[in-house]
Design a protein around this motif. Structure first.
Motif, PDB file in Angstrom:
ATOM      1  N   THR A   7      -5.287   5.174   7.607  1.00  0.00           N
ATOM      2  CA  THR A   7      -4.642   3.362   7.681  1.00  0.00           C
ATOM      3  C   THR A   7      -3.329   3.602   7.875  1.00  0.00           C
ATOM      4  OG1 THR A   7      -6.391   3.088   5.963  1.00  0.00           O
ATOM      5  CG2 THR A   7      -4.526   1.464   6.396  1.00  0.00           C
ATOM      6  N   TYR A   8      -2.428   4.280   7.437  1.00  0.00           N
ATOM      7  CA  TYR A   8      -1.097   4.426   7.615  1.00  0.00           C
ATOM      8  C   TYR A   8      -0.834   4.774   9.167  1.00  0.00           C
ATOM      9  CZ  TYR A   8       3.758   5.847   7.986  1.00  0.00           C
ATOM     10  OH  TYR A   8       5.022   6.067   8.571  1.00  0.00           O
ATOM     11  N   ALA A  16       4.435   7.314   2.128  1.00  0.00           N
ATOM     12  CA  ALA A  16       4.748   5.897   2.930  1.00  0.00           C
ATOM     13  C   ALA A  16       4.228   4.965   2.211  1.00  0.00           C
ATOM     14  CB  ALA A  16       3.792   6.177   4.163  1.00  0.00           C
ATOM     15  N   VAL A  17       5.173   3.708   2.056  1.00  0.00           N
ATOM     16  CA  VAL A  17       4.951   2.387   1.502  1.00  0.00           C
ATOM     17  C   VAL A  17       4.890   1.535   2.512  1.00  0.00           C
ATOM     18  CG1 VAL A  17       5.483   0.999  -0.271  1.00  0.00           C
ATOM     19  CG2 VAL A  17       5.784   3.539  -0.873  1.00  0.00           C
ATOM     20  N   GLN A  52      -1.153  -0.505  -3.922  1.00  0.00           N
ATOM     21  CA  GLN A  52      -2.419  -0.031  -4.355  1.00  0.00           C
ATOM     22  C   GLN A  52      -2.500   1.507  -3.432  1.00  0.00           C
ATOM     23  OE1 GLN A  52      -4.960  -1.460  -6.254  1.00  0.00           O
ATOM     24  NE2 GLN A  52      -2.960  -2.651  -6.819  1.00  0.00           N
ATOM     25  N   GLU A  53      -3.093   2.346  -3.810  1.00  0.00           N
ATOM     26  CA  GLU A  53      -3.340   3.635  -3.117  1.00  0.00           C
ATOM     27  C   GLU A  53      -4.244   3.268  -1.656  1.00  0.00           C
ATOM     28  OE1 GLU A  53      -4.132   8.352  -3.394  1.00  0.00           O
ATOM     29  OE2 GLU A  53      -4.752   6.983  -4.837  1.00  0.00           O
ATOM     30  N   LEU A  77       0.862  -1.193  -0.047  1.00  0.00           N
ATOM     31  CA  LEU A  77      -0.140  -0.142  -0.022  1.00  0.00           C
ATOM     32  C   LEU A  77       0.908   1.275  -0.148  1.00  0.00           C
ATOM     33  CD1 LEU A  77      -2.458  -1.104   2.574  1.00  0.00           C
ATOM     34  CD2 LEU A  77      -2.725  -1.302   0.061  1.00  0.00           C
ATOM     35  N   TYR A  78       0.413   2.450  -0.650  1.00  0.00           N
ATOM     36  CA  TYR A  78       1.115   3.590  -0.422  1.00  0.00           C
ATOM     37  C   TYR A  78      -0.059   4.747  -0.040  1.00  0.00           C
ATOM     38  CZ  TYR A  78      -0.503   5.655  -4.986  1.00  0.00           C
ATOM     39  OH  TYR A  78      -1.295   6.012  -6.010  1.00  0.00           O
ATOM     40  N   THR A  79       0.533   5.851   0.418  1.00  0.00           N
ATOM     41  CA  THR A  79      -0.203   7.051   0.804  1.00  0.00           C
ATOM     42  C   THR A  79       0.714   8.286   0.671  1.00  0.00           C
ATOM     43  OG1 THR A  79      -1.925   7.961   2.173  1.00  0.00           O
ATOM     44  CG2 THR A  79       0.057   7.096   3.205  1.00  0.00           C
TER      45      THR A  79
END
Length: 304
Positions: A172-173, A110-111, A166-167, A5-7
């Motif tokens: 969540t992060y 952030a990944v 995936q975005e 995931l990433y944001t």
């Protein structure tokens, strides 16, 4: 299917420190050893008051042979980044170093997720770093379980799809981060009050006890070598109505801590270690509180 995931992290800024004295300039100020930062290794550290209390924390990256990048809090309307920039400029004096706010040049990402590091072709060594699309990818130097930090030039987010990420969203992060017990600057650390060793900086690789002098070193070293850590910033599980940030956690009629942040049903709280030993009924308002001890946290032998 890859669990990566990433944001985007919109509350992050980037300051470039360049010039022949960039390393020596920062070395005398920052809690960690700036001399260890290379194209293959990034770091994490803090700037303290002369009395050893928290002011700013940031990541340090090697940009090129003349420049380092500090990834720091942006703050509301850029206020925190501006304060750090001003503080560094004040201490620069005659050092041959130049400061430039390059926040508009980068997206900070952030990944995270189970496959985050393998998707980025990074091993799980804290701070392990490599180039990525004219930017930087680095294992989070605090804790590899957090995943990686990525600095990409603006408009290069297609690189995230290219690695199969995936975005996700910032909340969540932060729920993941808080569940691991890792603070996020002034969200959980009190400016001019918090002490690094109460906030996990030793275990999270944010302080070097062998590097020599830096601002605030005396209190930090004394806290360690005299065993003066009596409180710790720790993750908590919340059952019931979410209390306000700043709410006291009680153990019977005694205060056991104070809530510093809440994300979903988890948060971070500054806990008095002697008050949670054998505690069976920790409360904050109407909520039941359970203190969690992450594997990476090293508590005193006589603590819970």
């Amino acid at each position: 299917m890859s669990e990566t995931l990433y944001t985007l992290l919109p509350d992050r800024a980037v300051i470039r420190v360049s010039g022949p004295d960039r390393v020596s300039f920062l070395q005398g100020l920052v809690s960690n050893n700036i001399e260890t930062i290379t194209a293959r290794k990034s770091g994490y550290g803090a700037l303290l008051t002369p009395q050893g209390k928290f002011l700013f924390d940031f990541f340090v990256y090697y940009q090129d042979e003349d420049s380092l990048l500090l990834e720091c809090e942006r703050g509301e309307n850029g206020a925190r980044a501006a304060e750090l920039f001003k503080k560094l400029r004040m201490y620069k004096l005659r050092a041959k170093a130049e400061l430039t706010d390059v926040s508009d040049d980068y997206d900070v990402i952030a990944v995270f997720g189970k496959d985050a590091l393998s998707s980025l072709s990074l091993d799980a060594t804290p701070g392990a770093t490599a180039p990525m699309a004219e930017g930087i990818k680095a294992v989070d130097p605090r804790l590899p379980d957090l995943g990686a930090r990525v600095l990409l030039p603006k408009n290069a987010l297609a690189e995230m799809a290219a690695i199969g990420a995936q975005e996700s969203d910032v909340e969540t992060y932060h729920q993941m981060r808080v569940s691991l017990g890792v603070p996020n600057g002034s969200e959980e650390l009190e400016i001019e009050k918090s002490i690094l060793l109460e906030s996990g900086f030793e275990e999270l690789g944010g302080v070097d006890f062998n590097k020599g002098c830096y601002m605030g070193q005396e209190l930090t070293a004394r806290t360690k070598y005299r065993g003066l850590v009596r409180k710790r910033l720790l993750p908590i599980q919340i059952e019931g109505p979410a209390p306000d940030i700043g709410t006291a956690i009680t153990n019977g009629d005694k205060e056991a801590g104070v809530i510093r942040s809440i994300h979903g049903n988890v948060g971070l709280a500054l806990i008095r270690l002697e008050r949670i030993e054998n505690a069976t009924d920790l409360r904050a308002g109407e909520a039941k509180i359970t203190v969690l001890i992450p594997d990476w946290v090293q508590l005193p032998e006589n603590a819970a």
